[in-house]
Design a protein around this motif. Structure first.
Motif, PDB file in Angstrom:
ATOM      1  N   GLU A   1       0.815  -1.211   0.000  1.00 30.69           N
ATOM      2  CA  GLU A   1       0.000   0.000   0.000  1.00 30.69           C
ATOM      3  C   GLU A   1       0.850   1.262   0.000  1.00 30.69           C
ATOM      4  OE1 GLU A   1      -3.608   2.083   2.593  1.00 30.69           O
ATOM      5  OE2 GLU A   1      -2.686   0.208   3.247  1.00 30.69           O
ATOM      6  N   GLN A   2       1.986   1.234   0.700  1.00 29.68           N
ATOM      7  CA  GLN A   2       2.837   2.416   0.813  1.00 29.68           C
ATOM      8  C   GLN A   2       3.968   2.437  -0.208  1.00 29.68           C
ATOM      9  OE1 GLN A   2       1.982   4.860   2.812  1.00 29.68           O
ATOM     10  NE2 GLN A   2       0.234   3.668   3.545  1.00 29.68           N
ATOM     11  N   HIS A   3       3.977   1.494  -1.132  1.00 33.89           N
ATOM     12  CA  HIS A   3       5.034   1.461  -2.135  1.00 33.89           C
ATOM     13  C   HIS A   3       4.957   2.710  -3.010  1.00 33.89           C
ATOM     14  CE1 HIS A   3       7.461   0.025  -5.551  1.00 33.89           C
ATOM     15  NE2 HIS A   3       8.007  -0.805  -4.679  1.00 33.89           N
ATOM     16  N   PRO A   4       6.110   3.299  -3.390  1.00 32.06           N
ATOM     17  CA  PRO A   4       6.080   4.529  -4.192  1.00 32.06           C
ATOM     18  C   PRO A   4       5.292   4.411  -5.487  1.00 32.06           C
ATOM     19  CG  PRO A   4       8.281   4.170  -3.305  1.00 32.06           C
ATOM     20  CD  PRO A   4       7.481   2.954  -2.970  1.00 32.06           C
ATOM     21  N   GLN A   5       5.395   3.278  -6.169  1.00 34.46           N
ATOM     22  CA  GLN A   5       4.643   3.127  -7.410  1.00 34.46           C
ATOM     23  C   GLN A   5       3.137   3.130  -7.147  1.00 34.46           C
ATOM     24  OE1 GLN A   5       5.989  -0.270  -9.655  1.00 34.46           O
ATOM     25  NE2 GLN A   5       8.141   0.338  -9.575  1.00 34.46           N
ATOM     26  N   VAL A   6       2.732   2.490  -6.066  1.00 35.45           N
ATOM     27  CA  VAL A   6       1.314   2.478  -5.704  1.00 35.45           C
ATOM     28  C   VAL A   6       0.866   3.870  -5.286  1.00 35.45           C
ATOM     29  CG1 VAL A   6      -0.392   1.531  -4.106  1.00 35.45           C
ATOM     30  CG2 VAL A   6       1.375   0.046  -5.076  1.00 35.45           C
ATOM     31  N   GLN A   7       1.716   4.572  -4.542  1.00 38.34           N
ATOM     32  CA  GLN A   7       1.358   5.918  -4.111  1.00 38.34           C
ATOM     33  C   GLN A   7       1.217   6.874  -5.299  1.00 38.34           C
ATOM     34  OE1 GLN A   7       0.751   7.190  -0.816  1.00 38.34           O
ATOM     35  NE2 GLN A   7       0.460   4.981  -0.616  1.00 38.34           N
ATOM     36  N   ALA A   8       2.085   6.722  -6.306  1.00 38.15           N
ATOM     37  CA  ALA A   8       1.980   7.563  -7.504  1.00 38.15           C
ATOM     38  C   ALA A   8       0.676   7.286  -8.246  1.00 38.15           C
ATOM     39  CB  ALA A   8       3.177   7.328  -8.418  1.00 38.15           C
ATOM     40  N   ALA A   9       0.323   6.024  -8.380  1.00 42.84           N
ATOM     41  CA  ALA A   9      -0.939   5.684  -9.035  1.00 42.84           C
ATOM     42  C   ALA A   9      -2.133   6.134  -8.197  1.00 42.84           C
ATOM     43  CB  ALA A   9      -1.003   4.177  -9.285  1.00 42.84           C
ATOM     44  N   ALA A  10      -2.003   6.054  -6.870  1.00 40.73           N
ATOM     45  CA  ALA A  10      -3.078   6.513  -5.990  1.00 40.73           C
ATOM     46  C   ALA A  10      -3.282   8.022  -6.125  1.00 40.73           C
ATOM     47  CB  ALA A  10      -2.769   6.141  -4.546  1.00 40.73           C
ATOM     48  N   ALA A  11      -2.185   8.766  -6.316  1.00 41.93           N
ATOM     49  CA  ALA A  11      -2.304  10.210  -6.505  1.00 41.93           C
ATOM     50  C   ALA A  11      -3.095  10.533  -7.775  1.00 41.93           C
ATOM     51  CB  ALA A  11      -0.918  10.853  -6.561  1.00 41.93           C
ATOM     52  N   LYS A  12      -2.933   9.742  -8.801  1.00 42.79           N
ATOM     53  CA  LYS A  12      -3.715   9.939 -10.019  1.00 42.79           C
ATOM     54  C   LYS A  12      -5.199   9.688  -9.772  1.00 42.79           C
ATOM     55  CE  LYS A  12      -0.357  10.944 -12.890  1.00 42.79           C
ATOM     56  NZ  LYS A  12      -0.290  12.267 -13.561  1.00 42.79           N
ATOM     57  N   VAL A  13      -5.494   8.695  -8.933  1.00 46.17           N
ATOM     58  CA  VAL A  13      -6.893   8.435  -8.593  1.00 46.17           C
ATOM     59  C   VAL A  13      -7.477   9.620  -7.826  1.00 46.17           C
ATOM     60  CG1 VAL A  13      -8.450   6.952  -7.271  1.00 46.17           C
ATOM     61  CG2 VAL A  13      -6.606   5.940  -8.611  1.00 46.17           C
TER      62      VAL A  13
ATOM     63  N   ALA B   1      -4.760  -6.125   0.417  1.00 48.80           N
ATOM     64  CA  ALA B   1      -5.242  -6.242   1.795  1.00 48.80           C
ATOM     65  C   ALA B   1      -4.681  -7.467   2.487  1.00 48.80           C
ATOM     66  CB  ALA B   1      -6.765  -6.297   1.809  1.00 48.80           C
ATOM     67  N   ALA B   2      -4.288  -8.480   1.707  1.00 47.47           N
ATOM     68  CA  ALA B   2      -3.735  -9.696   2.315  1.00 47.47           C
ATOM     69  C   ALA B   2      -2.432  -9.431   3.028  1.00 47.47           C
ATOM     70  CB  ALA B   2      -3.533 -10.757   1.240  1.00 47.47           C
ATOM     71  N   ARG B   3      -1.717  -8.381   2.607  1.00 48.33           N
ATOM     72  CA  ARG B   3      -0.426  -8.079   3.236  1.00 48.33           C
ATOM     73  C   ARG B   3      -0.586  -7.142   4.423  1.00 48.33           C
ATOM     74  NH1 ARG B   3       3.849  -9.736   0.390  1.00 48.33           N
ATOM     75  NH2 ARG B   3       5.163  -8.384   1.659  1.00 48.33           N
ATOM     76  N   THR B   4      -1.609  -6.255   4.382  1.00 45.73           N
ATOM     77  CA  THR B   4      -1.810  -5.289   5.466  1.00 45.73           C
ATOM     78  C   THR B   4      -3.284  -5.250   5.853  1.00 45.73           C
ATOM     79  OG1 THR B   4      -2.018  -3.571   3.799  1.00 45.73           O
ATOM     80  CG2 THR B   4       0.136  -3.829   4.819  1.00 45.73           C
ATOM     81  N   PRO B   5      -3.834  -6.344   6.403  1.00 43.93           N
ATOM     82  CA  PRO B   5      -5.269  -6.370   6.687  1.00 43.93           C
ATOM     83  C   PRO B   5      -5.669  -5.413   7.796  1.00 43.93           C
ATOM     84  CG  PRO B   5      -4.176  -8.316   7.585  1.00 43.93           C
ATOM     85  CD  PRO B   5      -3.149  -7.584   6.781  1.00 43.93           C
TER      86      PRO B   5
ATOM     87  N   VAL C   1      -9.303   5.058  -2.917  1.00 43.47           N
ATOM     88  CA  VAL C   1      -7.967   4.486  -3.128  1.00 43.47           C
ATOM     89  C   VAL C   1      -7.817   3.189  -2.335  1.00 43.47           C
ATOM     90  CG1 VAL C   1      -5.512   4.841  -2.645  1.00 43.47           C
ATOM     91  CG2 VAL C   1      -6.842   6.659  -3.739  1.00 43.47           C
ATOM     92  N   ARG C   2      -8.232   3.207  -1.074  1.00 50.11           N
ATOM     93  CA  ARG C   2      -8.122   1.995  -0.261  1.00 50.11           C
ATOM     94  C   ARG C   2      -8.987   0.864  -0.819  1.00 50.11           C
ATOM     95  NH1 ARG C   2      -8.346   5.918   3.954  1.00 50.11           N
ATOM     96  NH2 ARG C   2     -10.555   5.473   4.272  1.00 50.11           N
TER      97      ARG C   2
ATOM     98  N   LEU D   1      -8.612  -2.407   7.372  1.00 46.12           N
ATOM     99  CA  LEU D   1      -9.830  -2.485   8.157  1.00 46.12           C
ATOM    100  C   LEU D   1      -9.961  -1.287   9.075  1.00 46.12           C
ATOM    101  CD1 LEU D   1      -9.928  -6.275   9.043  1.00 46.12           C
ATOM    102  CD2 LEU D   1     -11.305  -5.059   7.371  1.00 46.12           C
ATOM    103  N   ALA D   2      -8.833  -0.777   9.552  1.00 40.67           N
ATOM    104  CA  ALA D   2      -8.875   0.380  10.440  1.00 40.67           C
ATOM    105  C   ALA D   2      -9.387   1.614   9.725  1.00 40.67           C
ATOM    106  CB  ALA D   2      -7.492   0.654  11.016  1.00 40.67           C
ATOM    107  N   HIS D   3      -9.150   1.691   8.421  1.00 43.49           N
ATOM    108  CA  HIS D   3      -9.614   2.849   7.664  1.00 43.49           C
ATOM    109  C   HIS D   3     -11.020   2.622   7.098  1.00 43.49           C
ATOM    110  CE1 HIS D   3      -5.385   3.924   7.797  1.00 43.49           C
ATOM    111  NE2 HIS D   3      -5.762   5.148   7.475  1.00 43.49           N
ATOM    112  N   GLY D   4     -11.623   1.507   7.405  1.00 39.70           N
ATOM    113  CA  GLY D   4     -12.997   1.293   6.988  1.00 39.70           C
ATOM    114  C   GLY D   4     -13.150   0.926   5.539  1.00 39.70           C
ATOM    115  N   ALA D   5     -12.120   0.317   4.914  1.00 42.06           N
ATOM    116  CA  ALA D   5     -12.244  -0.080   3.519  1.00 42.06           C
ATOM    117  C   ALA D   5     -13.186  -1.235   3.408  1.00 42.06           C
ATOM    118  CB  ALA D   5     -10.878  -0.446   2.946  1.00 42.06           C
ATOM    119  N   GLY D   6     -13.989  -1.260   2.402  1.00 41.88           N
ATOM    120  CA  GLY D   6     -14.937  -2.346   2.216  1.00 41.88           C
ATOM    121  C   GLY D   6     -15.067  -2.673   0.757  1.00 41.88           C
ATOM    122  N   PRO D   7     -15.809  -3.724   0.440  1.00 48.20           N
ATOM    123  CA  PRO D   7     -15.933  -4.126  -0.954  1.00 48.20           C
ATOM    124  C   PRO D   7     -16.864  -3.246  -1.764  1.00 48.20           C
ATOM    125  CG  PRO D   7     -17.253  -5.552   0.463  1.00 48.20           C
ATOM    126  CD  PRO D   7     -16.485  -4.639   1.362  1.00 48.20           C
TER     127      PRO D   7
END
Length: 420
Positions: free
Chosen positions: A205-217, A402-406, A392-393, A410-416
């Motif tokens: 989730e905190q990987h730079p490539q993911v963060q760059a793509a998240a910024a676009k979102v 989510a399998a790596r940082t469940p 983003v979440r 969940l703490a941020h309230g992400a859901g399906p």
């Protein structure tokens, strides 16, 4: 009439004329004294001007993104509340851009997950290459023994020279295989180190490539939210130029909002009147709109730092041609009482008469303390990106991160479920 009577007639009229002249002179003297006393006791304590006008903040509403106008929710003279929708643009382009950004984020998440998965496979490759080294070393030991035995027997003729050469060749091949295995271990370790450099110290989730793509979102999310233009403050709509179906560009003025509860007066005093003006002096104002029956109480909030001519669009060129001195005027800002504005509202541009009580001279002519608070501010735009982080979440969790940082998700309230 005799000569004696003709001479006596004007002499008898002289006392009346003298009394009349004395009375006239006395009246003029009394009037002069009265005027002087009035100037000294009253008029000298006031400075006034009728060159005063109501001013206010004219807030232009401009889009932050381009689009086609789909609906208009406010017209001239309408009162609007802060946060109320004014104009809605077609959100189709913004929606497509958001979907593209979400797809790119999902693809990036899967690529980064592959990087983390490659750490295990590359570590296994290192172990495999190290096993090849052990195997090559064992092969060298066997080939060395074979060569030593044949070398001992070649002198007695029990082993031919050809067979000894063959054993030497096998020994050289085993040594070459060891060198290759050692090189393979170095290459595998470098690949592992390179992959670990791209994944160490962070999660998916905190990987730079993911963060760059998240910024676009987030950027696409904001563009979709900005398709609805809202009022930044309470006020009245003026100068609406936008029309239905119009294609507008970012930054184009569509309409204006004037908060009439925040107006002030700019009184333009002559330069000779500025000698006694000070910040904080009370001001009495009347508007042509209401006449003398409504009297506003104001306070000098500041004196301009230049004349109106100095800041005009085409300033005068006094150093050219024939010159005629013109008395200059300096704008003086007068703050008004908010309660009086509520009872008797003013409009921007109305004429005013201003009279300043200059009795108190303990104020300053220029402010020397910076302003402590913002001149104007709004909070209606702070909530536009509230749903961006949740979106983003959601995309990150949907693509398996989510399998790596469940716990974090969940703490941020992400859901399906997707929320807009």
């Amino acid at each position: 009439m005799s000569e004696q009577q003709a001479v006596a007639a004007p002499q008898g009229a002289n006392p009346k004329r003298k009394k009349a002249l004395i009375a006239l002179a006395s009246a003029v003297a009394v009037a002069g004294l009265g005027w002087g006393a009035y100037e000294w006791l009253v008029a000298s304590h006031y400075e006034g001007t009728d060159n005063a006008y109501v001013q206010g903040n004219v807030i232009q509403i401009t889009p932050q993104v381009g689009g086609t106008v789909m609906s208009i929710h406010a017209d001239d003279t309408d009162f609007v509340r802060a946060g109320q929708p004014l104009v809605k643009l077609d959100p189709a382009d913004a929606k497509v851009a958001l979907e593209q950004a979400e797809a790119a984020l999902g693809q990036t998440v899967r690529q980064v997950r592959t990087l983390y998965a490659n750490n295990g496979s590359l570590a296994a490759q290192v172990s495999l290459r190290e096993a090849d080294i052990a195997k090559a070393q064992a092969e060298i030991a066997r080939a060395q023994d074979d060569y030593n035995r044949r070398a001992a027997l070649v002198g007695g003729g029990a082993v031919s020279r050809e067979e000894l050469n063959h054993a030497q060749t096998q020994l050289n091949s085993a040594r070459a295989a060891l060198s290759a295995a050692q090189a393979g271990v170095v290459g595998a370790r470098q690949q592992l180190a390179s992959n670990q450099a791209m994944t160490s110290g962070t999660d998916v989730e905190q990987h730079p490539q993911v963060q760059a793509a998240a910024a676009k979102v987030r950027e696409a999310w904001l563009a979709q939210q900005r398709a609805v233009l809202v009022a930044p403050v309470d006020g009245y709509v003026a100068k609406r130029t936008v029309q239905l179906g119009q294609r507008v560009a970012a930054g184009a003025p569509l309409l204006s909002i004037v908060p009439l509860n925040q107006v002030w007066v700019d009184a333009n005093f002559k330069e000779v009147q500025l000698r006694k003006l000070r910040i904080g002096q009370p001001v009495t104002l009347t508007a042509d709109l209401y006449g003398k029956r409504v009297e506003y109480k104001g306070t000098i909030a500041g004196l301009g730092v230049g004349t109106g001519a100095a800041f005009s669009l085409l300033p005068a060129q006094n150093a050219t041609g024939n010159w005629i001195k013109v008395v200059q005027r300096v704008p003086v800002r007068v703050a008004l009482d908010a309660k009086q504005l509520q009872s008797n509202p003013l409009r921007v541009g109305l004429s005013m008469d201003a009279t300043v009580d200059v009795s108190k001279q303990d104020g300053k002519t220029l402010a020397d303390v910076p302003r402590a608070a913002a001149v104007a501010q709004t909070q209606v735009f702070e909530s536009q990106d509230d749903g961006a982080d949740a979106e983003v979440r959601r995309v990150i969790a949907l693509n398996g991160a989510a399998a790596r940082t469940p716990v974090r998700l969940l703490a941020h309230g992400a859901g399906p479920d997707r929320q807009h």
